[in-house]
Design a protein around this motif. Structure first.
Motif, mmCIF file in Angstrom:
data_model
loop_
_atom_site.group_PDB
_atom_site.id
_atom_site.type_symbol
_atom_site.label_atom_id
_atom_site.label_comp_id
_atom_site.label_asym_id
_atom_site.label_seq_id
_atom_site.Cartn_x
_atom_site.Cartn_y
_atom_site.Cartn_z
ATOM 1 N N THR A 77 14.984 -9.393 -0.330
ATOM 2 C CA THR A 77 14.159 -8.429 -1.055
ATOM 3 C C THR A 77 14.504 -7.006 -0.648
ATOM 4 O OG1 THR A 77 12.325 -10.022 -1.135
ATOM 5 C CG2 THR A 77 11.791 -7.727 -1.567
ATOM 6 N N VAL A 78 14.521 -6.104 -1.616
ATOM 7 C CA VAL A 78 14.696 -4.678 -1.326
ATOM 8 C C VAL A 78 13.459 -3.932 -1.811
ATOM 9 C CG1 VAL A 78 17.209 -4.598 -1.333
ATOM 10 C CG2 VAL A 78 15.988 -4.406 -3.482
ATOM 11 N N VAL A 79 13.113 -2.878 -1.091
ATOM 12 C CA VAL A 79 11.952 -2.060 -1.437
ATOM 13 C C VAL A 79 12.321 -0.591 -1.274
ATOM 14 C CG1 VAL A 79 10.329 -3.858 -0.681
ATOM 15 C CG2 VAL A 79 11.046 -2.073 0.927
ATOM 16 N N CYS A 80 11.412 0.276 -1.680
ATOM 17 C CA CYS A 80 11.587 1.706 -1.444
ATOM 18 C C CYS A 80 11.157 2.037 -0.020
ATOM 19 C CB CYS A 80 10.740 2.518 -2.420
ATOM 20 S SG CYS A 80 11.294 2.476 -4.134
ATOM 21 N N ALA A 81 11.754 3.073 0.528
ATOM 22 C CA ALA A 81 11.363 3.545 1.856
ATOM 23 C C ALA A 81 9.918 4.042 1.824
ATOM 24 C CB ALA A 81 12.299 4.658 2.303
ATOM 25 N N PRO A 82 9.201 3.967 2.932
ATOM 26 C CA PRO A 82 7.778 4.328 2.968
ATOM 27 C C PRO A 82 7.470 5.748 2.507
ATOM 28 C CG PRO A 82 8.388 3.175 4.973
ATOM 29 C CD PRO A 82 9.665 3.460 4.233
ATOM 30 N N GLU A 83 8.404 6.693 2.719
ATOM 31 C CA GLU A 83 8.141 8.081 2.335
ATOM 32 C C GLU A 83 8.281 8.317 0.833
ATOM 33 O OE1 GLU A 83 12.475 7.887 3.768
ATOM 34 O OE2 GLU A 83 10.536 7.074 4.377
ATOM 35 N N VAL A 84 8.811 7.335 0.112
ATOM 36 C CA VAL A 84 8.965 7.429 -1.340
ATOM 37 C C VAL A 84 7.716 6.814 -1.988
ATOM 38 C CG1 VAL A 84 10.457 6.838 -3.291
ATOM 39 C CG2 VAL A 84 11.443 7.195 -1.020
ATOM 40 N N PRO A 85 7.209 7.378 -3.077
ATOM 41 C CA PRO A 85 5.988 6.844 -3.689
ATOM 42 C C PRO A 85 5.982 5.335 -3.924
ATOM 43 C CG PRO A 85 6.511 8.944 -4.666
ATOM 44 C CD PRO A 85 7.640 8.629 -3.729
ATOM 45 N N CYS A 86 7.099 4.773 -4.410
ATOM 46 C CA CYS A 86 7.108 3.321 -4.650
ATOM 47 C C CYS A 86 7.056 2.556 -3.328
ATOM 48 C CB CYS A 86 8.334 2.911 -5.467
ATOM 49 S SG CYS A 86 9.925 3.406 -4.782
ATOM 50 N N GLY A 87 7.558 3.172 -2.254
ATOM 51 C CA GLY A 87 7.476 2.552 -0.935
ATOM 52 C C GLY A 87 6.067 2.626 -0.383
ATOM 53 N N ALA A 88 5.401 3.748 -0.606
ATOM 54 C CA ALA A 88 4.010 3.889 -0.169
ATOM 55 C C ALA A 88 3.129 2.885 -0.905
ATOM 56 C CB ALA A 88 3.525 5.315 -0.426
ATOM 57 N N ALA A 89 3.401 2.673 -2.190
ATOM 58 C CA ALA A 89 2.634 1.699 -2.962
ATOM 59 C C ALA A 89 2.868 0.290 -2.432
ATOM 60 C CB ALA A 89 3.027 1.788 -4.435
ATOM 61 N N THR A 90 4.108 -0.004 -2.063
ATOM 62 C CA THR A 90 4.433 -1.315 -1.500
ATOM 63 C C THR A 90 3.671 -1.546 -0.203
ATOM 64 O OG1 THR A 90 6.649 -1.289 -2.489
ATOM 65 C CG2 THR A 90 6.304 -2.764 -0.619
ATOM 66 N N GLU A 91 3.606 -0.535 0.644
ATOM 67 C CA GLU A 91 2.869 -0.655 1.898
ATOM 68 C C GLU A 91 1.385 -0.928 1.649
ATOM 69 O OE1 GLU A 91 3.650 2.854 4.286
ATOM 70 O OE2 GLU A 91 5.061 1.687 5.490
ATOM 71 N N THR A 92 0.837 -0.296 0.629
ATOM 72 C CA THR A 92 -0.571 -0.513 0.296
ATOM 73 C C THR A 92 -0.809 -1.957 -0.140
ATOM 74 O OG1 THR A 92 -0.837 1.799 -0.385
ATOM 75 C CG2 THR A 92 -2.488 0.238 -1.166
ATOM 76 N N VAL A 93 0.124 -2.494 -0.939
ATOM 77 C CA VAL A 93 0.006 -3.888 -1.367
ATOM 78 C C VAL A 93 0.088 -4.813 -0.155
ATOM 79 C CG1 VAL A 93 1.060 -5.740 -2.729
ATOM 80 C CG2 VAL A 93 0.920 -3.430 -3.673
ATOM 81 N N GLU A 94 0.965 -4.499 0.773
ATOM 82 C CA GLU A 94 1.081 -5.308 1.998
ATOM 83 C C GLU A 94 -0.251 -5.328 2.756
ATOM 84 O OE1 GLU A 94 5.478 -5.267 3.800
ATOM 85 O OE2 GLU A 94 4.679 -3.247 3.507
ATOM 86 N N LYS A 95 -0.877 -4.170 2.880
ATOM 87 C CA LYS A 95 -2.155 -4.087 3.586
ATOM 88 C C LYS A 95 -3.249 -4.844 2.837
ATOM 89 C CE LYS A 95 -1.063 0.388 5.673
ATOM 90 N NZ LYS A 95 -1.376 1.845 5.674
ATOM 91 N N ASP A 96 -3.252 -4.702 1.502
ATOM 92 C CA ASP A 96 -4.287 -5.358 0.697
ATOM 93 C C ASP A 96 -4.177 -6.879 0.743
ATOM 94 O OD1 ASP A 96 -5.212 -2.874 -0.002
ATOM 95 O OD2 ASP A 96 -4.380 -2.881 -2.039
ATOM 96 N N THR A 97 -2.953 -7.373 0.790
ATOM 97 C CA THR A 97 -2.728 -8.822 0.723
ATOM 98 C C THR A 97 -2.560 -9.473 2.092
ATOM 99 O OG1 THR A 97 -0.331 -8.513 0.506
ATOM 100 C CG2 THR A 97 -1.627 -8.626 -1.535
ATOM 101 N N GLY A 98 -2.268 -8.667 3.103
ATOM 102 C CA GLY A 98 -1.995 -9.226 4.416
ATOM 103 C C GLY A 98 -0.616 -9.844 4.516
ATOM 104 N N VAL A 99 0.224 -9.597 3.510
ATOM 105 C CA VAL A 99 1.599 -10.118 3.476
ATOM 106 C C VAL A 99 2.552 -9.004 3.886
ATOM 107 C CG1 VAL A 99 3.442 -11.087 2.054
ATOM 108 C CG2 VAL A 99 1.058 -11.777 1.657
ATOM 109 N N GLU A 100 3.210 -9.152 5.004
ATOM 110 C CA GLU A 100 4.151 -8.139 5.474
ATOM 111 C C GLU A 100 5.578 -8.579 5.159
ATOM 112 O OE1 GLU A 100 5.397 -5.742 9.572
ATOM 113 O OE2 GLU A 100 3.598 -7.003 9.513
ATOM 114 N N LEU A 101 6.251 -7.796 4.357
ATOM 115 C CA LEU A 101 7.602 -8.143 3.924
ATOM 116 C C LEU A 101 8.628 -7.838 5.012
ATOM 117 C CD1 LEU A 101 7.586 -6.774 0.249
ATOM 118 C CD2 LEU A 101 6.974 -9.065 1.055
ATOM 119 N N ASN A 102 9.777 -8.448 4.869
ATOM 120 C CA ASN A 102 10.906 -8.177 5.753
ATOM 121 C C ASN A 102 12.121 -7.863 4.876
ATOM 122 O OD1 ASN A 102 12.502 -7.947 8.057
ATOM 123 N ND2 ASN A 102 13.020 -10.132 8.048
#
Length: 255
Positions: free
Chosen positions: A138-163
């Motif tokens: 899986t690839v994601v956006c870096a945390p400082e990029v809006p799509c990366g920040a959104a991904t981090e929020t989903v991780e927190k909401d779901t309790g699923v931490e991606l690698n």
């Protein structure tokens, strides 16, 4: 030289000078267009390219120069003195990093995440948690990029931490990793997945609906072309812009 021949020679010379002057005048008028520098998030490339063409058709004295990149990169460029007249980012948090350089920011569209997989979804990804399955890259956006920040929020909401195997600086870079076969899946915006057509298969997840990115647009403080910048902003937030954005899959600002 006889007077008649002298007069004829002078007349010919004047004619040549008139042509040269005319050419010079055409050249000068051709270079008198105002160049409007519009900085926009990578996920806006298709829509803002179309909007720029529409604006130039309506304003023959303006030429728009577009600069697309990750929102955080655009903000850094402007904070370092880049000559931008208009800025549109993929979230409000990034726009706020410009401080008072962002003049009167207005929300013009919203977007949400979706999973883009290789065409046909060969790894049988069913949702966000599936991205942690063994053998799924899986690839994601870096945390400082809006799509990366959104991904981090989903991780927190779901309790699923991606690698993820990589973190990219823009959502288009994530999509390219998937369409080129370098990754099995990537977290992108709904609009980016739509633009990719049958090159990808999309997989939604209920968690994505709770994380909505709001896109603001602003003129840049100190622009020498404040009138044209405001007119472009008005087109984006007005009927023309909203129709183009809607066709690309963006939701209205009120969503």
């Amino acid at each position: 030289m006889p007077l008649r021949r002298l007069l004829a020679a002078c007349a010919a010379l004047l004619a040549v000078l008139a042509v040269v002057a005319g050419c010079s005048s055409d050249s000068d008028s051709g270079s008198s267009k105002t160049t409007l520098n519009v900085y926009a998030a990578a996920s806006l490339k298709g829509t803002f390219t179309e909007l720029a063409k529409a604006f130039e058709q309506a304003h023959s004295d303006v030429e728009i120069k577009l600069n697309f990149a990750g929102s955080s990169a655009l903000v850094t460029q402007i904070n370092q003195g880049a000559d931008a007249d208009v800025i549109a980012t993929a979230d409000e948090r990034t726009m706020q990093k410009l401080g008072d350089k962002a003049v009167d920011p207005s929300i013009f569209a919203t977007n949400t995440l979706v999973i883009a997989t290789a065409a046909g979804n060969p790894k049988q990804i069913t949702g966000f948690a599936s991205l942690k399955d063994a053998g799924v890259t899986t690839v994601v956006c870096a945390p400082e990029v809006p799509c990366g920040a959104a991904t981090e929020t989903v991780e927190k909401d779901t309790g699923v931490e991606l690698n993820p195997v990589s973190q990219e600086t823009s959502v288009t870079a994530v999509l390219t990793k998937v369409t080129s076969g370098e990754a099995d899946a990537g977290l992108v915006y709904v609009t980016d997945a739509k633009s990719a057509g049958d090159k990808v298969t999309t997989v939604d997840d209920p968690a994505f609906a709770k994380v909505v990115n709001k896109y603001p647009i602003a003129t840049v403080k100190g622009t020498k072309h404040s009138e044209q910048a405001a007119q472009f902003k008005d087109m984006v937030t007005g009927q023309t812009g909203q129709e183009i954005l809607s066709a690309a899959g963006f939701k209205p600002a009120s969503s």
